[in-house]
Every structure is written in C-alpha cells, then in structure tokens.
Scaffold this active site. Structure first.
Site, PDB file in Angstrom:
ATOM      1  N   GLN A   1      39.499  38.893  29.547  1.00 22.35           N
ATOM      2  CA  GLN A   1      38.443  39.066  28.541  1.00 22.35           C
ATOM      3  C   GLN A   1      38.339  37.798  27.689  1.00 22.35           C
ATOM      4  O   GLN A   1      39.330  37.340  27.116  1.00 22.35           O
ATOM      5  CB  GLN A   1      38.776  40.289  27.662  1.00 22.35           C
ATOM      6  CG  GLN A   1      37.698  40.642  26.662  1.00 22.35           C
ATOM      7  CD  GLN A   1      36.387  41.095  27.328  1.00 22.35           C
ATOM      8  OE1 GLN A   1      36.397  41.877  28.260  1.00 22.35           O
ATOM      9  NE2 GLN A   1      35.276  40.589  26.834  1.00 22.35           N
TER      10      GLN A   1
ATOM     11  N   ASP B   1      34.904  38.760  37.874  1.00 20.65           N
ATOM     12  CA  ASP B   1      33.878  38.181  37.005  1.00 20.65           C
ATOM     13  C   ASP B   1      33.056  37.128  37.742  1.00 20.65           C
ATOM     14  O   ASP B   1      32.006  36.705  37.256  1.00 20.65           O
ATOM     15  CB  ASP B   1      34.539  37.526  35.779  1.00 20.65           C
ATOM     16  CG  ASP B   1      34.440  38.404  34.544  1.00 20.65           C
ATOM     17  OD1 ASP B   1      33.537  39.259  34.500  1.00 20.65           O
ATOM     18  OD2 ASP B   1      35.264  38.229  33.634  1.00 20.65           O
TER      19      ASP B   1
ATOM     20  N   LYS C   1      35.136  49.144  29.601  1.00 21.23           N
ATOM     21  CA  LYS C   1      35.460  48.838  30.997  1.00 21.23           C
ATOM     22  C   LYS C   1      36.511  49.806  31.532  1.00 21.23           C
ATOM     23  O   LYS C   1      36.397  50.308  32.658  1.00 21.23           O
ATOM     24  CB  LYS C   1      35.940  47.379  31.108  1.00 21.23           C
ATOM     25  CG  LYS C   1      34.802  46.399  30.877  1.00 21.23           C
ATOM     26  CD  LYS C   1      35.248  44.959  30.674  1.00 21.23           C
ATOM     27  CE  LYS C   1      34.035  44.094  30.309  1.00 21.23           C
ATOM     28  NZ  LYS C   1      34.354  42.704  30.011  1.00 21.23           N
TER      29      LYS C   1
END
Ligand code: NAP
Length: 313
Positions: A97, A120, A53
């Site tokens: 995460q 997200d 990422k």
C-alpha cells in the site's frame, strides 16, 4: 439530453460475482488464491483502503493476510518481508500500500515484488508486458476503465481517445490499454498547449488529473464518453457552491460530513457528454474489483493458465 450515467458500482458487482464463482471452482480443485497486503505505519486513508481490500477478499473467498510493519520500518526490513512473501507458495498476490514512509526507497521495494505476484501491475516487467501485449498483470484502475467501456458497449477501436494525466499508475497504462484496443490515443499533461481544444477532439475522454472539477463543458465534444478517474475532496463551502449549488443530496452530505467527493470532471459536463462515470460510484469501485480479478489471475497464471481480461474472456 443528459449523459448516460455509467454505473461503476453495478459493473464492479458483476465482476466480483464472476471472480467469486471462479474462486469456488478453484476451491473444488484444491486451490485458494491468496493476497498479502503490506500496510506500513498508520495513515488513516491507507488503513481505510486496506480495510476495503481485505473485506473484498472475504466476500469473493480469496485468502488475505495483512502485514503491518511499523512506521519506522527500513527499506531492508521491507525487502526481507517481500522476499518472504515471494517465497510462500500460498501467496499469489502481493500489494504494497502506497505511500511508504519517506525513509523507505519505495521504488526498490516495488521492484522486489515477484512480477508474477505483482497484482498492482506496477513492476517494470509487467509495464513491459502491457506495452508489448504479452500476458501479465495490468494495473487495477486502468483495466477497470476498460471494463466500464467494454461492458457499457462503448466502441473503442478507431475512436479518438484523449487521456489527461500521464502517471505510471493511471494515465500511462490507460493510454496503453486504449492503444492496445485500437483507439487513436493522445496523452495530455500539465505542459499540453490548448488542453481544452485537444480534449474536444475526444470521442472518449479520460480525466486522471487530481484537480477538482477541472474538466468543464468546454473541454467536451457533445456526445463524447467521459471517464472521470479523479477523486478529490471538497471542504470549502464556496467551492462546494461553485460545483454543487442546488444539488439537494450533496448539500445534505456536505452539511453532515463537512466534505463531499468530486472527480476531475465538473458536474456541468453531464449536460454535454453522451455518457459519464459518476464520482463516487464510477471508476472507484472497479479498482477493488479488478484487484480481486488480478489476484485470481495471478493464482492461475502461476499455475500455468493463460487468463484474458474478464470482458474479453
Ligand atoms: P498524479 O500522479 O498526480 O498525476 C496527475 C497527472 O495530471 C500528471 O500527469 C499531471 O501532469 C497532470 N496534470 C496535473 N495538473 C494538470 C493540468 N492543470 N493540466 C493538465 N494536466 C495536469 O495522479 P494519479 O495518481 O494519476 O491520479 C489522478 C487522479 O485519479 C487523482 O484524483 C487520484 O486520486 C485519482 N485516482 C483514483 C483511483 C480510483 O480508484 N478511482 C485510483 C488512482 C487514482 P504532469 O505529468 O505534467 O505533472
């Protein structure tokens, strides 16, 4: 005729190039989108994902920061960190995460992320925006599935779509996006009766199960489009043989690495489906590309711009 292979790597590259052009245009106006990634502890898989990422941010010109609280971090400590990121104007996206260590209340931490920075798309407010077709942040993998369909000119409106899997991260948002795109959608799960029969109705079959090669040819209507979201690792030689006997390229990888990736769809489905996403190289690359897209989208929306999904722009 073997299935058309839907090249996710190529589509992801296209999207990343579009995002990079957007970032350059924003830079000319004095804005640089910023993504903060929170990585708690030292899980190897999470570290690999986060590295990917951060690298993608560098490639498209997005500012990125990696925050690495220790494995022993408490819920309160993470809430304080999220609050700080929520306040910082130069941070447009916050990604926590997963998984978080067991002592942490993960739901509480995710709920603390400012919905406007929730790249997200997991915050209940964004889930609500998606289900009521309001602008908001949409989860990366599901919106990536839609990009593959749309950029491959696969019709969605009026089609029978079956989604196997009902997770908050993949199954449910994919089903919602397909519904919003006017497909007729059925969601299946571990309690579904006659799963193969229901799947055989699908013009578009999305597998998001987490079980290696579970979708065999008898689940697939000839000519259907099959989107394989699954990412499973095969390490057992007998299992490898069952899926990939005679596949020289994979045999070499298995010999060298001791494992290969497989989706939720059995390789034999390529003989029946009309179009199919491969694993690797299908849905996977879209996830990071859409994270980059979402970060730029958050930066624009926070500044009052409305942003359609890329292929609907
Ligand atoms: P998950 O949370 O474990 O959900 C799996 C779903 O599959 C559940 O709804 C479950 O049903 C259903 N299921 C399990 N066994 C089944 C069976 N025998 N028959 C019918 N349904 C069954 O998994 P997830 O997070 O959605 O992920 C799914 C897969 O996608 C995994 O392989 C994951 O690694 C992969 N993934 C890939 C990406 C990517 O970037 N490519 C991103 C995210 C996830 P119940 O609800 O009844 O338990």
């Amino acid at each position: 005729m073997p299935a058309l292979i839907l090249d996710g790597t190529k589509i992801a590259q296209q999207i990343r190039a579009e995002v990079a052009a957007e970032v350059r245009a924003m830079a000319a106006a004095g804005v640089r989108p910023g993504l903060a990634v929170v990585l708690v502890g030292h899980k190897t898989a999470s570290e690999i994902y986060v590295r990917g990422k951060v690298k993608a941010c560098e490639e498209v010109g997005v500012h990125s920061e990696k925050l690495t609280p220790p494995e022993t971090a408490t819920t309160q400590e993470l809430l304080a960190l999220i609050e700080d990121l929520n306040r910082r104007d130069e941070i447009d996206g916050i990604l926590v995460q997963l998984p978080l260590p067991p002592q942490v209340d993960a739901k509480k931490v995710l709920l603390a992320v400012d919905p406007a920075k929730d790249v997200d798309g997991f915050h209940p407010m964004n889930v609500g925006f998606l289900s009521t077709q309001r602008p908001g942040m949409v989860p990366c993998t599901p919106v990536g599935v839609m990009e593959i369909l749309q950029r491959s000119n696969i019709p969605v409106a009026g089609q029978e779509a079956v989604v196997v899997g009902r997770s908050d991260i993949v199954g449910k948002p994919v089903a919602m996006l397909l519904t919003n795109a006017n497909a007729t959608v059925t969601i299946c799960h571990s309690k579904t009766r006659d799963l193969a029969g229901v799947c055989r109705r699908a013009d578009i079959l999305v597998a998001a199960i987490g079980r290696a090669g579970m979708i065999t040819r008898d689940f697939v209507k000839p000519g259907a489009t099959v989107i394989d979201v699954g990412m499973n690792t095969v390490t057992d030689p007998a299992e490898f043989e069952r899926f990939f006997a005679g596949d020289a390229r994979r045999e070499e990888t298995f010999r060298k690495k001791g494992s290969v990736l497989i989706g939720d769809v059995h390789p034999e489905v390529a003989e029946v489906a009309g179009a199919l996403t491969p694993v690797p190289g299908g849905v996977g690359p879209l996830t990071i590309a859409m994270l980059m897209f979402n970060t730029v989208k958050a930066a624009k929306m926070r500044r009052g711009e409305r942003v359609p999904e890329p292929s609907r722009a």
